[in-house]
Design an enzyme around this catalytic site. Structure first.
Site, PDB file in Angstrom:
ATOM      1  N   GLY A  43       0.815  -1.218   0.000  1.00 11.26           N
ATOM      2  CA  GLY A  43       0.000   0.000   0.000  1.00 11.26           C
ATOM      3  C   GLY A  43       0.842   1.259   0.000  1.00 11.26           C
ATOM      4  O   GLY A  43       0.525   2.237  -0.690  1.00 11.26           O
ATOM      5  N   CYS A  44       1.921   1.236   0.752  1.00 10.32           N
ATOM      6  CA  CYS A  44       2.784   2.415   0.842  1.00 10.32           C
ATOM      7  C   CYS A  44       3.502   2.664  -0.484  1.00 10.32           C
ATOM      8  O   CYS A  44       3.668   3.807  -0.907  1.00 10.32           O
ATOM      9  CB  CYS A  44       3.779   2.257   1.987  1.00 10.32           C
ATOM     10  SG  CYS A  44       2.954   2.148   3.599  1.00 10.32           S
TER      11      CYS A  44
END
Length: 156
Positions: A43-44
């Site tokens: 996600g990052c």
């Protein structure tokens, strides 16, 4: 905890390239601070690359983008190089800035509780005030929403 309309939390943080970045040094520019949990996670990475791909849009709006978490400069530098991120990543080592925005929280994964960053983006206007806080960010569509907020800020 700081909220929209408040004076932004002052900071002077180390960047992945060894430089220092302070709120005072950015006065006169719109600032996007995206707080993300950890370098090199799915996600990052998606969020960081989204800001990378949209950077020309922000550049045209007198805005500077920074990613922030409590990881060290070495980890940030590897992450930045691996994904060709054109903006600096800042080290909030003792999570003081995350605390100021109320985003250093107890989290849980696989029934294990730990403290960490709740994915959040803070938009600071050219006068150093918090124009917008995006809390509990979901990555899909987020960069576009931030860009639109910066566009609205630049027009107003």
């Amino acid at each position: 905890m700081l909220n929209e309309g408040d004076k932004a939390a002052d900071f002077d943080l180390e960047a992945d390239d060894g430089s220092r970045v302070s709120l005072a040094s950015l006065r006169g520019r719109n600032i996007v601070l995206f707080f993300y949990p950890k370098d090199n996670t799915a996600g990052c990475t998606k969020e960081a690359c989204g800001f990378r791909d949209a950077l020309p849009r922000f550049d045209g709006l007198n805005a500077e983008v920074f990613g922030i978490n409590h990881g060290d400069a070495k980890s940030h530098a590897k992450f930045r190089a691996k994904f060709a991120l054109p903006y600096r990543l800042l080290v909030d080592e003792n999570h003081a800035l995350s605390d100021a925005y109320g985003i250093w929280k107890e989290k849980s994964m696989f029934a294990v509780k730990f403290m960490g960053i709740e994915r959040t983006t803070v938009l600071i206007d050219s006068r150093g005030r918090i124009a917008r806080i995006f809390r509990k960010v979901r990555v899909n569509g987020h960069v576009d929403a931030v860009a639109e907020a910066v566009e609205n800020l630049s027009q107003g």
